[in-house]
Design a protein around this motif. Sequence first.
Motif, PDB file in Angstrom:
ATOM      1  N   ALA A  33       0.827  -1.202   0.000  1.00  0.00           N
ATOM      2  CA  ALA A  33       0.000   0.000   0.000  1.00  0.00           C
ATOM      3  C   ALA A  33       0.863   1.254   0.000  1.00  0.00           C
ATOM      4  CB  ALA A  33      -0.924   0.009   1.210  1.00  0.00           C
ATOM      5  N   MET A  34       0.671   2.062  -1.035  1.00  0.00           N
ATOM      6  CA  MET A  34       1.299   3.384  -1.116  1.00  0.00           C
ATOM      7  C   MET A  34       0.194   4.424  -1.016  1.00  0.00           C
ATOM      8  SD  MET A  34       4.620   3.320  -1.437  1.00  0.00           S
ATOM      9  CE  MET A  34       4.949   4.971  -2.061  1.00  0.00           C
ATOM     10  N   GLY A  35       0.517   5.534  -0.400  1.00  0.00           N
ATOM     11  CA  GLY A  35      -0.510   6.543  -0.209  1.00  0.00           C
ATOM     12  C   GLY A  35      -0.014   7.952  -0.450  1.00  0.00           C
ATOM     13  N   TRP A  36      -0.973   8.828  -0.720  1.00  0.00           N
ATOM     14  CA  TRP A  36      -0.723  10.263  -0.746  1.00  0.00           C
ATOM     15  C   TRP A  36      -1.325  10.869   0.515  1.00  0.00           C
ATOM     16  CZ3 TRP A  36       2.269  13.319  -3.664  1.00  0.00           C
ATOM     17  CH2 TRP A  36       2.754  12.817  -4.874  1.00  0.00           C
ATOM     18  N   VAL A  50      -5.033   5.930  -1.281  1.00  0.00           N
ATOM     19  CA  VAL A  50      -4.216   4.724  -1.127  1.00  0.00           C
ATOM     20  C   VAL A  50      -4.381   3.852  -2.354  1.00  0.00           C
ATOM     21  CG1 VAL A  50      -3.844   2.623   0.219  1.00  0.00           C
ATOM     22  CG2 VAL A  50      -4.466   4.750   1.379  1.00  0.00           C
ATOM     23  N   ILE A  51      -3.269   3.237  -2.778  1.00  0.00           N
ATOM     24  CA  ILE A  51      -3.328   2.243  -3.842  1.00  0.00           C
ATOM     25  C   ILE A  51      -2.525   1.032  -3.399  1.00  0.00           C
ATOM     26  CG2 ILE A  51      -1.363   3.277  -5.088  1.00  0.00           C
ATOM     27  CD1 ILE A  51      -2.826   2.351  -7.698  1.00  0.00           C
ATOM     28  N   ASN A  52      -3.095  -0.159  -3.570  1.00  0.00           N
ATOM     29  CA  ASN A  52      -2.339  -1.341  -3.182  1.00  0.00           C
ATOM     30  C   ASN A  52      -1.709  -1.994  -4.408  1.00  0.00           C
ATOM     31  OD1 ASN A  52      -4.177  -3.072  -4.419  1.00  0.00           O
ATOM     32  ND2 ASN A  52      -5.282  -3.496  -2.522  1.00  0.00           N
ATOM     33  N   SER A  53      -0.966  -3.061  -4.165  1.00  0.00           N
ATOM     34  CA  SER A  53      -0.186  -3.663  -5.239  1.00  0.00           C
ATOM     35  C   SER A  53      -1.067  -4.226  -6.344  1.00  0.00           C
ATOM     36  CB  SER A  53       0.721  -4.757  -4.683  1.00  0.00           C
ATOM     37  OG  SER A  53      -0.041  -5.724  -3.990  1.00  0.00           O
ATOM     38  N   GLY A  54      -2.299  -4.554  -6.005  1.00  0.00           N
ATOM     39  CA  GLY A  54      -3.218  -5.088  -6.998  1.00  0.00           C
ATOM     40  C   GLY A  54      -3.939  -4.023  -7.784  1.00  0.00           C
ATOM     41  N   GLY A  55      -3.721  -2.768  -7.388  1.00  0.00           N
ATOM     42  CA  GLY A  55      -4.344  -1.666  -8.113  1.00  0.00           C
ATOM     43  C   GLY A  55      -5.628  -1.149  -7.517  1.00  0.00           C
ATOM     44  N   TYR A  94       2.414  14.836   0.293  1.00  0.00           N
ATOM     45  CA  TYR A  94       3.500  13.872   0.450  1.00  0.00           C
ATOM     46  C   TYR A  94       3.025  12.489   0.022  1.00  0.00           C
ATOM     47  CZ  TYR A  94       4.995  17.385   3.927  1.00  0.00           C
ATOM     48  OH  TYR A  94       5.342  18.539   4.585  1.00  0.00           O
ATOM     49  N   CYS A  95       3.960  11.655  -0.390  1.00  0.00           N
ATOM     50  CA  CYS A  95       3.617  10.250  -0.588  1.00  0.00           C
ATOM     51  C   CYS A  95       4.470   9.410   0.368  1.00  0.00           C
ATOM     52  CB  CYS A  95       3.837   9.803  -2.029  1.00  0.00           C
ATOM     53  SG  CYS A  95       5.556   9.605  -2.485  1.00  0.00           S
ATOM     54  N   ASN A  96       3.995   8.205   0.651  1.00  0.00           N
ATOM     55  CA  ASN A  96       4.730   7.299   1.525  1.00  0.00           C
ATOM     56  C   ASN A  96       4.014   5.971   1.573  1.00  0.00           C
ATOM     57  OD1 ASN A  96       6.629   6.361   3.453  1.00  0.00           O
ATOM     58  ND2 ASN A  96       6.729   8.399   4.355  1.00  0.00           N
ATOM     59  N   ARG A  97       4.691   4.985   2.122  1.00  0.00           N
ATOM     60  CA  ARG A  97       4.024   3.738   2.417  1.00  0.00           C
ATOM     61  C   ARG A  97       2.952   4.006   3.471  1.00  0.00           C
ATOM     62  NH1 ARG A  97       8.560  -0.927   3.107  1.00  0.00           N
ATOM     63  NH2 ARG A  97       8.967   0.167   5.056  1.00  0.00           N
ATOM     64  N   VAL A  98       1.911   3.182   3.454  1.00  0.00           N
ATOM     65  CA  VAL A  98       0.854   3.370   4.444  1.00  0.00           C
ATOM     66  C   VAL A  98       1.304   2.856   5.801  1.00  0.00           C
ATOM     67  CG1 VAL A  98      -1.498   2.723   5.069  1.00  0.00           C
ATOM     68  CG2 VAL A  98      -0.954   3.373   2.712  1.00  0.00           C
ATOM     69  N   SER A  99       2.084   1.781   5.814  1.00  0.00           N
ATOM     70  CA  SER A  99       2.627   1.289   7.075  1.00  0.00           C
ATOM     71  C   SER A  99       4.145   1.216   6.950  1.00  0.00           C
ATOM     72  CB  SER A  99       2.053  -0.087   7.401  1.00  0.00           C
ATOM     73  OG  SER A  99       2.374  -1.008   6.387  1.00  0.00           O
TER      74      SER A  99
END
Length: 114
Positions: A33-36, A50-55, A94-99
Amino acid sequence: QVQLVESGGGLVQTGGSLRLSCAASGSIASINAMGWYRQAPGKQRELVAVINSGGSTNYADSVKGRFTISRDNAKNTVYLQMNSLKPGDTAVYYCNRVSARYPWGQGTQVTVSS
């Protein structure tokens, strides 16, 4: 340590659009999960998309229907398309990983004038 570099912000009028980019110095393909996030003056940083690896994607109610998050794992880049911008969207993004977040980048300033 992965570094994140956000870009694409600017000054736009209400109703305008911007496309933000977040380039990572390392691979994001294995990150689920990547997020803005955004932080307005005097407010806490909030997760808006949030977008996860599956889209699959999720959005805060305040941006749903106006913002679209996407990712290009081959380019190690996450994007945020922002349409119908409002003054309330003014913030540093900003963007970052969610966890297990990486160190924060410098962010990119978005200012929406009324």
